[in-house]
Design a protein around this motif. Structure first.
Motif, PDB file in Angstrom:
ATOM      1  N   ALA A  89      40.004  40.914  41.558  1.00  0.00           N
ATOM      2  CA  ALA A  89      41.352  40.348  41.457  1.00  0.00           C
ATOM      3  C   ALA A  89      41.912  40.021  42.833  1.00  0.00           C
ATOM      4  O   ALA A  89      42.510  38.960  43.042  1.00  0.00           O
ATOM      5  CB  ALA A  89      42.272  41.322  40.722  1.00  0.00           C
ATOM      6  N   ALA A  90      41.731  40.944  43.789  1.00  0.00           N
ATOM      7  CA  ALA A  90      42.248  40.709  45.139  1.00  0.00           C
ATOM      8  C   ALA A  90      41.526  39.546  45.815  1.00  0.00           C
ATOM      9  O   ALA A  90      42.146  38.738  46.517  1.00  0.00           O
ATOM     10  CB  ALA A  90      42.109  41.985  45.970  1.00  0.00           C
ATOM     11  N   GLY A 139      41.780  33.178  46.834  1.00  0.00           N
ATOM     12  CA  GLY A 139      41.018  31.955  46.677  1.00  0.00           C
ATOM     13  C   GLY A 139      39.531  32.079  46.928  1.00  0.00           C
ATOM     14  O   GLY A 139      38.843  31.075  47.115  1.00  0.00           O
ATOM     15  N   VAL A 140      39.004  33.306  46.922  1.00  0.00           N
ATOM     16  CA  VAL A 140      37.583  33.525  47.196  1.00  0.00           C
ATOM     17  C   VAL A 140      36.768  33.312  45.915  1.00  0.00           C
ATOM     18  O   VAL A 140      37.075  33.883  44.863  1.00  0.00           O
ATOM     19  CB  VAL A 140      37.342  34.943  47.747  1.00  0.00           C
ATOM     20  N   GLU A 141      35.732  32.501  46.019  1.00  0.00           N
ATOM     21  CA  GLU A 141      34.820  32.255  44.904  1.00  0.00           C
ATOM     22  C   GLU A 141      34.062  33.551  44.604  1.00  0.00           C
ATOM     23  O   GLU A 141      33.264  34.019  45.423  1.00  0.00           O
ATOM     24  CB  GLU A 141      33.845  31.148  45.301  1.00  0.00           C
ATOM     25  N   THR A 194      38.890  34.966  38.206  1.00  0.00           N
ATOM     26  CA  THR A 194      37.755  34.520  39.013  1.00  0.00           C
ATOM     27  C   THR A 194      37.265  33.126  38.604  1.00  0.00           C
ATOM     28  O   THR A 194      36.715  32.399  39.433  1.00  0.00           O
ATOM     29  CB  THR A 194      36.591  35.529  38.932  1.00  0.00           C
ATOM     30  N   ARG A 195      37.464  32.738  37.367  1.00  0.00           N
ATOM     31  CA  ARG A 195      37.093  31.373  36.960  1.00  0.00           C
ATOM     32  C   ARG A 195      37.895  30.333  37.725  1.00  0.00           C
ATOM     33  O   ARG A 195      37.403  29.230  38.007  1.00  0.00           O
ATOM     34  CB  ARG A 195      37.313  31.194  35.451  1.00  0.00           C
ATOM     35  N   GLU A 196      39.131  30.684  38.042  1.00  0.00           N
ATOM     36  CA  GLU A 196      39.987  29.736  38.749  1.00  0.00           C
ATOM     37  C   GLU A 196      39.479  29.438  40.163  1.00  0.00           C
ATOM     38  O   GLU A 196      39.856  28.432  40.757  1.00  0.00           O
ATOM     39  CB  GLU A 196      41.420  30.281  38.818  1.00  0.00           C
ATOM     40  N   THR A 197      38.633  30.316  40.705  1.00  0.00           N
ATOM     41  CA  THR A 197      38.098  30.089  42.056  1.00  0.00           C
ATOM     42  C   THR A 197      36.616  29.714  42.023  1.00  0.00           C
ATOM     43  O   THR A 197      35.934  29.756  43.047  1.00  0.00           O
ATOM     44  CB  THR A 197      38.288  31.349  42.925  1.00  0.00           C
ATOM     45  N   GLY A 198      36.101  29.342  40.844  1.00  0.00           N
ATOM     46  CA  GLY A 198      34.718  28.885  40.749  1.00  0.00           C
ATOM     47  C   GLY A 198      33.723  29.958  40.399  1.00  0.00           C
ATOM     48  O   GLY A 198      32.509  29.719  40.443  1.00  0.00           O
ATOM     49  N   GLY A 199      34.195  31.144  40.021  1.00  0.00           N
ATOM     50  CA  GLY A 199      33.295  32.236  39.667  1.00  0.00           C
ATOM     51  C   GLY A 199      33.427  32.613  38.211  1.00  0.00           C
ATOM     52  O   GLY A 199      33.501  31.763  37.337  1.00  0.00           O
ATOM     53  N   GLY A 200      33.470  33.906  37.949  1.00  0.00           N
ATOM     54  CA  GLY A 200      33.591  34.398  36.585  1.00  0.00           C
ATOM     55  C   GLY A 200      32.948  35.755  36.467  1.00  0.00           C
ATOM     56  O   GLY A 200      32.523  36.361  37.456  1.00  0.00           O
ATOM     57  N   LEU A 201      32.887  36.256  35.235  1.00  0.00           N
ATOM     58  CA  LEU A 201      32.299  37.563  34.961  1.00  0.00           C
ATOM     59  C   LEU A 201      31.176  37.406  33.954  1.00  0.00           C
ATOM     60  O   LEU A 201      31.361  36.791  32.899  1.00  0.00           O
ATOM     61  CB  LEU A 201      33.368  38.523  34.435  1.00  0.00           C
TER      62      LEU A 201
END
Length: 554
Positions: A24-25, A30-32, A127-134
């Motif tokens: 979350a942090a 803005g970290v992918e 995390t999806r918002e920064t190009g990642g996810g779970l």
């Protein structure tokens, strides 16, 4: 190595509180960020007692990182806390309100399956918002290295993944911490083992039986002679409509005494004191266990290597000082600080994230909570055999008993002193002798008896959910002799000397005309606590993603 491996700015391993806080942090900056979780869902592999503290001085809390967290993910605010010193049926109770509330913003009971799953949904969104996810059902099995430097992770189910930072929040049995040489399983003295039963209650029973206001709850702790001399104690925490009842013992003491964890738990469940809160009509709906690091001994002062940062249990960040146990809150703080350190290091360009993370842990007071200087300064004397023997002799003497009776009010003040709790020695004097004598001299007799009949070990194992990984055992015994690995037969929470259905079993075989006592292993009923990795000669790793035990409560 290849440059074609998928790359993320950050990879977080483990979706528990520490991993969720880190992700979350990172996402807020803005970290992918890619989060990898080995359970079928977040929380499916996680167990805690569990009380989640939020301290007033903490740099990060879950309600600060996730809107609506307490309303959506926790069980009850725990507003009352007591410790019961027990000697047979004599009980001396001390109100722990002072130490429970000292520096505490709030304290809630939690069940990990529900809490971690709630967090995972929000983590995935962030995390999806920064190009990642779970991603779930992915076991990270090691570190990816290039020219000897950590540059990412390797997985059972995915190709290797490169990352600018790897935050390992993969729990007490962290394969990444061990791969990096930052943690080992050499000394049972450095670990606790926790075993827990979740008991289902009728609606409204918590308020009625514990005499607490609607929606609030209580914590009850237990010490003294009800655990056969093993160093440790018991706990009871009120959830929404269930109870978490369990025991936490020093692993070396379990091993030395040959004690069986499920029997020690049964001793607590059936003690007359608990009859006011638990009756024979209440169902035990889950049995679980885990290892717990003793932060006073194993919280790593420099929990990082190259791009790898360790948080939570993976870094030994579990505070157990006297009756007070705090772990998840420290994992949350560490996860947030690890993310903060990475972001700051990127901006500064002249510092490494690991060095900044280590500094932040010290500056924010996290390390002093985990490894109190006063404990480290005093343990060489207070934990010596000579001092322990002298303490036991004095406390149990007629003069010592008179002294304890005279100190009745002072004893309660000492139990409520955070400073004193931070230097209590890890000895039988602290866990067994003094609580027992307190109960004998100051306690009152508990009338009546319990009608609770705990499930058999076979039933407890049978009620758990498993997806067995046939043909891929995650534990192998290197030395099957009883001398090398026999301690696992009693110490494993799903094994016992007279039980043939658990993980570890002992048998006598004839070899070269001689009888030899050996142990055999069946990983199917394993609850993945890691106990055997410490007390037996084994090769231990986690099952592949989604395989093995799945906890419904946690």
């Amino acid at each position: 190595m290849t440059d074609d491996y998928e790359h993320y700015e950050a990879v977080v391993v483990g979706a528990g509180p520490g991993g969720a806080a880190a992700a979350a942090a990172l996402a807020e900056h803005g970290v992918e960020t890619l989060v990898l979780e080995r359970g079928v869902d977040a929380g499916a592999k996680n167990v805690s007692g569990g009380l989640l503290f939020a301290e007033e001085s903490a740099p990060y809390t879950l309600d600060g990182l996730f809107d609506g967290f307490r309303e959506g993910a926790t069980e009850r605010p725990v507003t009352e806390s007591y410790i019961h010193n027990v000697a047979g049926e004599q009980v001396h109770t001390i109100d722990l309100e002072g130490v429970h509330e000292d520096g505490t913003a709030w304290c809630d009971s939690v069940l990990r399956r529900e809490m971690d799953s709630w967090l995972a949904e929000r983590v995935h969104e962030k995390t999806r918002e920064t190009g990642g996810g779970l991603l779930t059902e992915v076991r990270v099995n090691g570190l990816l290295r290039e020219n000897g430097e950590i540059v990412g992770v390797t997985c059972d189910e995915l190709d290797p993944i490169r990352a600018d930072v790897v935050i390992a929040a993969d729990g007490v049995n962290s394969e990444l911490a061990r791969d990096a040489g930052l943690m080992d399983w050499d000394d049972p003295e450095e670990w606790f083992q926790g075993v827990k039963a979740v008991i289902d209650l009728p609606e409204g029973a918590v308020e009625e039986r514990f005499d607490v206001p609607a929606g609030e709850g209580a914590s009850h702790l237990f010490a003294g002679d009800l655990f056969d001399g093993v160093r440790g104690g018991g706990f009871l925490y009120t959830n929404d409509d269930t109870l978490s009842i369990g025991t936490v013992f020093h692993l070396d003491s379990l091993e030395d005494e040959g004690a069986e964890p499920h029997e020690l738990l049964n001793g607590l469940l059936t003690h007359p004191l608990l009859a006011q809160w638990v009756d024979g009509e209440d169902d035990e709906i889950e049995y679980s266990a885990k290892l717990v690091p003793d932060s006073k001994k194993v919280a790593h002062p420099s929990p990082h290597e190259d791009r790898l940062l360790l948080v939570g249990d993976a870094a030994g960040q579990m505070q157990a000082q006297g009756p007070i146990i705090k772990g998840m809150n420290h994992a949350v703080s560490a996860g947030g600080l690890a993310a903060e350190a990475f972001v700051e290091a990127r901006v500064r360009g002249n510092a490494t994230a690991g060095d900044l993370y280590e500094q932040k842990l010290h500056d924010e007071g996290v390390m002093d909570d985990l490894r109190p200087a006063r404990y480290r300064a005093s343990r060489g004397v207070t934990e010596s055999d000579a001092v322990e023997s002298l303490t036991n002799a004095v406390v149990e003497s007629p003069l010592g008993r008179v002294g304890l009776r005279a100190l009745d009010g002072t004893v309660e003040r000492l139990f409520n002193s955070s400073f004193v709790l931070g230097m209590i020695p890890d000895t039988k004097s602290s866990y067994v002798t003094i609580p027992t004598v307190l109960a004998e001299e100051l306690g009152e007799r508990i009338e009546g008896e319990s009608d609770v009949e705990p499930p058999s070990l076979a039933d407890r194992i049978g009620d758990l959910t498993y997806d067995t990984d046939i043909g891929n055992p995650h534990i192998e015994v290197r030395d099957e002799s009883y001398a090398a690995s026999g301690a696992a037969v009693s110490a494993c929470p799903v094994s016992a000397e007279d039980f043939g259905g658990g993980c570890y079993r002992s048998e006598t075989v004839e070899r070269d005309g001689r009888e030899e006592r050996v142990v055999s292993l069946d990983t199917q009923p394993c609850v993945e606590c890691g106990t055997c990795a410490v007390v037996a000669d084994t090769d231990w790793e986690h099952p592949r993603g989604g395989k093995g035990v799945e906890f419904e409560q946690g």
